[in-house]
Scaffold this motif. Structure first.
Motif, PDB file in Angstrom:
ATOM      1  N   ASP A  65      28.163 -45.535  71.460  1.00  0.00           N
ATOM      2  CA  ASP A  65      27.806 -46.040  70.131  1.00  0.00           C
ATOM      3  C   ASP A  65      27.348 -47.497  70.227  1.00  0.00           C
ATOM      4  OD1 ASP A  65      27.511 -46.604  67.472  1.00  0.00           O
ATOM      5  OD2 ASP A  65      29.651 -46.482  66.971  1.00  0.00           O
ATOM      6  N   LYS A  91      25.476 -53.272  67.339  1.00  0.00           N
ATOM      7  CA  LYS A  91      26.787 -53.921  67.445  1.00  0.00           C
ATOM      8  C   LYS A  91      26.655 -55.210  68.247  1.00  0.00           C
ATOM      9  CE  LYS A  91      29.807 -49.839  67.384  1.00  0.00           C
ATOM     10  NZ  LYS A  91      30.569 -50.209  66.179  1.00  0.00           N
ATOM     11  N   ASN A 151      24.314 -42.823  70.059  1.00  0.00           N
ATOM     12  CA  ASN A 151      23.761 -43.593  68.933  1.00  0.00           C
ATOM     13  C   ASN A 151      23.055 -44.817  69.515  1.00  0.00           C
ATOM     14  OD1 ASN A 151      23.216 -44.547  66.349  1.00  0.00           O
ATOM     15  ND2 ASN A 151      25.226 -45.544  66.121  1.00  0.00           N
ATOM     16  N   ASP A 191      25.248 -47.873  62.062  1.00  0.00           N
ATOM     17  CA  ASP A 191      26.479 -47.906  62.850  1.00  0.00           C
ATOM     18  C   ASP A 191      27.572 -47.027  62.239  1.00  0.00           C
ATOM     19  OD1 ASP A 191      28.149 -48.584  64.903  1.00  0.00           O
ATOM     20  OD2 ASP A 191      28.574 -50.619  64.196  1.00  0.00           O
ATOM     21  N   ALA A 192      27.360 -46.573  61.019  1.00  0.00           N
ATOM     22  CA  ALA A 192      28.312 -45.618  60.433  1.00  0.00           C
ATOM     23  C   ALA A 192      27.786 -44.216  60.747  1.00  0.00           C
ATOM     24  CB  ALA A 192      28.454 -45.848  58.936  1.00  0.00           C
ATOM     25  N   GLU A 193      27.700 -43.926  62.056  1.00  0.00           N
ATOM     26  CA  GLU A 193      27.062 -42.695  62.527  1.00  0.00           C
ATOM     27  C   GLU A 193      28.030 -41.529  62.674  1.00  0.00           C
ATOM     28  OE1 GLU A 193      28.266 -44.894  64.507  1.00  0.00           O
ATOM     29  OE2 GLU A 193      29.368 -43.597  65.887  1.00  0.00           O
TER      30      GLU A 193
HETATM   31 MN    MN Z   1      29.225 -46.833  64.895  1.00  0.00          MN
END
Ligand code: MN
Ligand code: BES
Ligand code: ZN
Length: 543
Positions: free
Chosen positions: A280, A287, A331, A358-360
């Motif tokens: 991620d 991030k 991701n 990022d809210a995957e």
């Molecule tokens: Mn994430």
């Protein structure tokens, strides 16, 4: 791992031959506060003499090594303090002792839980798991951890395959002890598998690799496995899951597994859904760099489901019917990646505005939850390293538990307590979903920063309205950081405890409040100029 179970009493322990006899001892304070046992056996008198001489207080994890324990045939004796003998203290003490013991070169070790140890079944189980935990060694990309260049093992440590550990109890032949023993061995294997795949770096643990782990488990006669690629997932209409995978060169996989015990023919299954983000980066909502390596652990939910199936394959419980679903992909930021503001259509028909790439996790889980409906499940439990906010809320001790069903929530809480794989129930008030409103889709994938683990769960709940559902946020519990960086294998123990001992309770039906669907939900795929190119790319890579 070579584990054995043996009946041993104080008298027969004297003639038991072993390289190292580890005897669990409660602390003096706890012995005095409970009634004096008054045991006059040779062993207990010997133990009390040496403990007095050495002023050994048997605090949890403290050890006293005796080189030539006269009354015993054992070559060495290790007195291991376990405090008041509570399960958590037994686990902690055995774990720390075996981290040392494994470096000492003893081949044949006996762990003696005598009659002074309370709840022997649970103590045995936790001791076995603690030994497994201590002996686990990651070598896949660090073979040197195992052996020196000259082929000798490091610091005298033996590989776990060279160690023989006998667990000795006064009543080793009782049915409950035997059952605890076989359950713990099977659980140990499942936890080890979950840890191992959690630990492997993302370039050694791709969605394809995870698919292959499942395919291997599927060789077992009681387990059916099916692994889908991008084309099949597109046909299913999983537009939300696909949108996360579209930024990665690694093809996604959707793994389905089904375990059916011999006596479970017509029972409704418990469905486990594991988040399998093999790395991620955050995607376009990238991030920060520091600590990003730990996002290889973002597939620990998936690893826990694989671990449960490993345990099921060893234990073969006849009554259980369990389905495992794993959406897995990377991701990544990329020219083809989803962008903040993009709107995608989930398999449920609900459209989603992706405000933060990022809210995957929730984006891949929601389609798997929709898919779960086809099994007419008794309960659906998703397991996910879902939010940093859950780590802030609960730290590293308890996983976050969310559920639309009280019976299911209580069963999971009980399973967590019994297995010492703890969780804590969090709220799901509808007001928490306010922030997920969108002007451009049925729902947004993030709200504001407050109560982040709850809004994530509120998002998932929209896709779980038609069955009893629970969500375990394991962001704080699935791995350790710092010097002991590594996967914990949690919550395999909680899930197995639930399945074996608490899943008989059928959750009462939930009242269904169907979320409103978009009027344009007929468009099953997500219009995007890059789709065509991506499909070619993905299928080429899929092979
Ligand atoms: Mn994430
Ligand atoms: N995999 C992360 C959650 C995570 C972060 C787990 C740190 C453990 C440690 C998840 O995909 C994520 O990035 N969540 C975001 C959600 C936010 C954008 C609403 C988070 O927690 O920051
Ligand atoms: Zn994630």
């Amino acid at each position: 791992m070579n584990f054995d179970l043996k009946t041993l009493s104080h008298p027969t322990s004297l003639s038991h031959k072993t390289d190292l006899m580890v005897v669990l001892q409660k602390s003096v304070a706890s012995k005095e506060s409970s009634q004096k046992s008054g045991s006059t056996s040779v062993l207990s008198q010997y133990l009390s003499t040496i403990q007095k001489e050495e002023e050994f207080d048997a605090k949890p994890g403290k050890t006293l090594l005796v080189l030539k324990p006269e009354p015993l045939q054992a070559k060495r004796l290790l007195v291991l303090g376990v405090g008041d003998g509570r399960p958590s203290e037994i686990r902690k003490s055995v774990l720390s002792a075996f981290k040392t013991i494994k470096t000492l070169g003893y081949k044949d070790i006996t762990l003696f839980l005598d009659e002074s140890i309370p709840t022997p079944d649970q103590a045995l189980k936790l001791s076995i798991l603690a030994v497994c935990d201590a002996l686990y060694l990651y070598t896949k990309t660090k073979p040197s951890a195992k052996v020196d260049k000259d082929g000798k093992s490091k610091s005298g440590a033996l590989a776990s395959s060279e160690l023989y550990v006998t667990f000795a109890l006064p009543e080793a032949k009782s049915a409950s002890v035997k059952q605890a023993f076989s359950q713990a061995l099977a659980l140990g294997e499942g936890i080890e598998l979950a840890k191992e795949w959690g630990n492997r770096p993302a370039n050694h643990a791709t969605p394809t690799h995870l698919g292959n782990v499942a395919i291997n488990l599927g060789k077992h006669p009681d387990i059916k496995v099916n692994v889908l690629g991008p084309k099949e997932v597109e046909k299913l209409g999983m537009g939300s899951f696909l949108s996360v995978a579209q930024g990665s060169a690694e093809p996604l996989r959707f793994i389905t597994m089904e375990y059916k015990g011999a006596k479970a023919k017509s029972s409704a299954p418990v469905v486990l859904v594991g988040k399998g983000i093999t790395f991620d980066t955050g995607g376009i909502s990238l991030k920060p760099g520091a600590g990003m390596d730990e996002m290889k652990f973002d597939m620990c939910g998936a690893a826990s489901v694989l671990g449960v199936f490993k345990t099921l394959s060893v234990l073969r419980p006849s009554e259980l019917h369990v389905v495992g679903l794993i959406p897995t992909c990377e991701n990544m930021p990329d020219g083809l990646a989803i962008k903040p503001g993009d709107v995608v259509t989930s398999m449920s028909g609900q459209t989603i505005e992706i405000l933060n790439t990022d809210a995957e996790g929730r984006l891949i889980l929601c389609d798997a939850l929709t898919y779960a409906k086809r099994y007419k499940p008794k309960a659906v439990i998703d397991i996910a390293t879902l939010t940093g906010a859950c780590v802030i809320a609960l730290g590293h001790l308890r996983s976050g538990l969310f559920s639309n069903n009280d019976e299911l929530a209580h069963a999971l809480e009980k399973a967590g307590d019994a297995s010492l794989d703890l969780c804590w129930r969090m709220p799901l008030d509808d007001a928490y979903a306010e922030g997920l409103k969108s002007n451009f889709a049925d729902v947004a994938n993030v709200g504001d920063r407050s109560a982040g683990s709850v809004t994530a769960a509120k998002f998932l709940q929209r896709f779980a309205n038609e069955f009893a559902w629970a969500h375990l946020d394991i962001a704080g519990t699935a791995w350790n950081s710092g010097a002991s960086k590594g996967s914990t294998g949690r919550p395999v123990a909680l899930l197995m405890e639930y399945l074996l001992n608490h899943s008989q309770v059928t959750p009462k039906a939930v009242k269904t409040t169907k979320p409103q669907k978009s009027s344009s939900a007929a468009a099953k795929t997500n219009a995007s100029p890059s789709r065509g190119a991506k499909t070619v790319k993905a299928s080429r890579r899929t092979g």
